[in-house]
Design an enzyme around this catalytic site. Structure first.
Site, mmCIF file in Angstrom:
data_model
loop_
_atom_site.group_PDB
_atom_site.id
_atom_site.type_symbol
_atom_site.label_atom_id
_atom_site.label_comp_id
_atom_site.label_asym_id
_atom_site.label_seq_id
_atom_site.Cartn_x
_atom_site.Cartn_y
_atom_site.Cartn_z
ATOM 1 N N GLY A 190 0.795 -1.218 0.000
ATOM 2 C CA GLY A 190 0.000 0.000 0.000
ATOM 3 C C GLY A 190 0.829 1.271 0.000
ATOM 4 O O GLY A 190 0.458 2.264 -0.650
ATOM 5 N N LYS B 191 -3.234 -9.593 -1.970
ATOM 6 C CA LYS B 191 -2.375 -9.251 -3.107
ATOM 7 C C LYS B 191 -1.032 -9.987 -3.079
ATOM 8 O O LYS B 191 -0.426 -10.214 -4.128
ATOM 9 C CB LYS B 191 -2.160 -7.733 -3.215
ATOM 10 C CG LYS B 191 -1.282 -7.125 -2.155
ATOM 11 C CD LYS B 191 -0.096 -6.396 -2.731
ATOM 12 C CE LYS B 191 1.047 -6.311 -1.762
ATOM 13 N NZ LYS B 191 0.854 -6.280 -0.339
HETATM 14 P P1 ADP Z 1 1.626 -3.977 2.581
HETATM 15 O O1 ADP Z 1 0.713 -2.834 2.320
HETATM 16 O O2 ADP Z 1 2.988 -3.780 2.008
HETATM 17 O O3 ADP Z 1 1.038 -5.308 2.266
HETATM 18 P P2 ADP Z 1 1.318 -4.640 5.400
HETATM 19 O O4 ADP Z 1 1.027 -3.590 6.404
HETATM 20 O O5 ADP Z 1 0.232 -5.566 5.011
HETATM 21 O O6 ADP Z 1 1.931 -3.904 4.155
HETATM 22 O O7 ADP Z 1 2.563 -5.530 5.916
HETATM 23 C C1 ADP Z 1 3.776 -4.913 6.369
HETATM 24 C C2 ADP Z 1 3.762 -4.783 7.882
HETATM 25 O O8 ADP Z 1 3.901 -6.070 8.502
HETATM 26 C C3 ADP Z 1 4.912 -4.021 8.506
HETATM 27 O O9 ADP Z 1 4.704 -2.639 8.468
HETATM 28 C C4 ADP Z 1 4.942 -4.554 9.931
HETATM 29 O O10 ADP Z 1 4.252 -3.682 10.806
HETATM 30 C C5 ADP Z 1 4.154 -5.857 9.880
HETATM 31 N N1 ADP Z 1 4.820 -7.029 10.432
HETATM 32 C C6 ADP Z 1 4.165 -8.015 11.111
HETATM 33 N N2 ADP Z 1 4.993 -8.971 11.484
HETATM 34 C C7 ADP Z 1 6.239 -8.617 11.055
HETATM 35 C C8 ADP Z 1 7.521 -9.221 11.139
HETATM 36 N N3 ADP Z 1 7.712 -10.393 11.741
HETATM 37 N N4 ADP Z 1 8.574 -8.564 10.572
HETATM 38 C C9 ADP Z 1 8.402 -7.395 9.962
HETATM 39 N N5 ADP Z 1 7.205 -6.763 9.835
HETATM 40 C C10 ADP Z 1 6.126 -7.368 10.380
HETATM 41 MG MG MG Z 2 -0.799 -6.069 3.186
#
Ligand code: ADP
Ligand code: MG
Length: 314
Positions: free
Chosen positions: A12, A214
């Site tokens: 996102g 996605k």
């Molecule tokens: P995107 O929009 O790229 O799909 P998401 O918010 O769905 O992003 O996923 C990324 C987020 O995952 C990071 O910002 C972090 O807060 C979270 N996250 C959860 N578990 C972990 C982990 N083990 N290591 C790193 N990030 C993590």
């Molecule tokens: Mg996501």
């Protein structure tokens, strides 16, 4: 010059940063930054297929639909998804073409993409994916009673509609995406996880009210187009063990078996890092290639093992 094919799944934040409103100008600016790295990959010879999320954009279209419903008909969720593929795809297509410039005659195309799901997928009896804004309890109750929708309360922020998030089975346009990519065309496809469709009979598809993850749709794409590597770009530079805890540890290269072990131990949150690591594990298992999770500006560094978490088929 290498000639490798790579599928890049953008999170996102590639299109909208937290706290921004989502104006056209904001989104275009974010997309320009994101495209710098993609263009660098193309310039060193990579054949790139880009896929992207659409959460905030589809959320805004749902609001427009609802607010305008006294004037014009509301559209189903899968039509809103198709709209986001058009608008985001257009911004990427235009920006990438401009940045590649005259000296790099690579064609760029955004493709409206349908992704087949199974009508018997368990997700249809257990909707889990929140969409759109938060509403009052009363509004949620009405929608549940009158339309049979599922709504959930979200940690004091209000009520939100949830829809099924079924597994992607097949990308309808995979063949054409693959052949365009092999001809050297930069393709943007399967935005927002793709438009979820059910195959009624061969070649006859019907849109359904659902949202495909996605990262899992990106995995499907990476396998179907025969990618040599799969890169997920998000807002963290790598994957952590014990994320957010005192003993947090950020990981560089890890083996497939390590990734599976950490997944089982519950280090990766459902709905964010969970589907990314799961998609990478499945990609590495099925293809024997490497998969990478890193942040937007780190793609080039990560393919050279200088950043990110690389999952290797050891
Ligand atoms: P995107 O929009 O790229 O799909 P998401 O918010 O769905 O992003 O996923 C990324 C987020 O995952 C990071 O910002 C972090 O807060 C979270 N996250 C959860 N578990 C972990 C982990 N083990 N290591 C790193 N990030 C993590
Ligand atoms: Mg996501």
């Amino acid at each position: 010059m290498n000639n490798k094919k790579v599928v890049i799944a953008l999170g996102g934040n590639a299109i909208l940063q937290p706290g921004q409103k989502g104006t056209y100008e904001e989104q275009l600016k974010n997309i320009e930054l994101t495209c710098l790295e993609i263009v660098s990959l193309v310039k060193i010879g990579y054949k790139v297929v880009v896929t992207h999320g659409n959460g905030p954009q589809v959320g805004n279209i749902l609001i427009q639909n609802e607010k305008g419903s006294g004037l014009v008909p509301q559209m189903p969720l899968f039509i809103c998804g198709a709209q986001t593929q058009g608008m985001i795809g257009f911004m990427f297509q235009q920006t990438l073409k401009r940045m590649l410039g005259k000296e790099n005659p690579c064609e760029v195309v955004a493709l409206i993409t349908q992704v087949v799901v199974d009508k018997n997928d368990n997700a249809f009896t257990n909707p889990t994916k929140p969409i759109g804004p938060f509403y009052s309890k009363e509004k949620a109750r009405l929608a549940m009673e009158e339309k049979g929708e599922t709504w959930v309360e979200d940690s004091n922020r209000g009520w939100r509609k949830v829809v099924p998030s079924p597994e992607p089975i097949k990308i309808v346009e995979a063949g054409i995406i693959r052949s365009l990519s092999e001809q050297g065309v930069l393709v943007i496809a399967s935005g927002g996880g793709g438009i979820p469709v059910i195959e009624e009979d061969e070649g006859n598809y019907r849109g359904v009210e659902a949202v495909i993850d996605k990262d899992l749709a990106g995995l499907r794409m990476a396998i179907d187009v025969g990618a040599d590597s799969f890169i997920i770009l998000t807002d963290v530079s790598s994957v952590a063990l014990n994320y957010g805890k005192e003993n947090e540890r950020w990981m560089g290269s890890i083996s497939l078996s390590e990734a599976k072990k950490y997944m089982e131990e519950g280090h990766f949150k459902a709905g964010s890092m969970g589907p990314k690591v799961r998609a990478c594990i499945r990609y590495v298992e099925e293809t024997g290639n490497e998969a990478i999770i890193t942040s937007l500006g780190n793609a080039i560094k990560a393919i050279n093992y200088k950043a990110g978490t690389v999952i290797k088929p050891l």
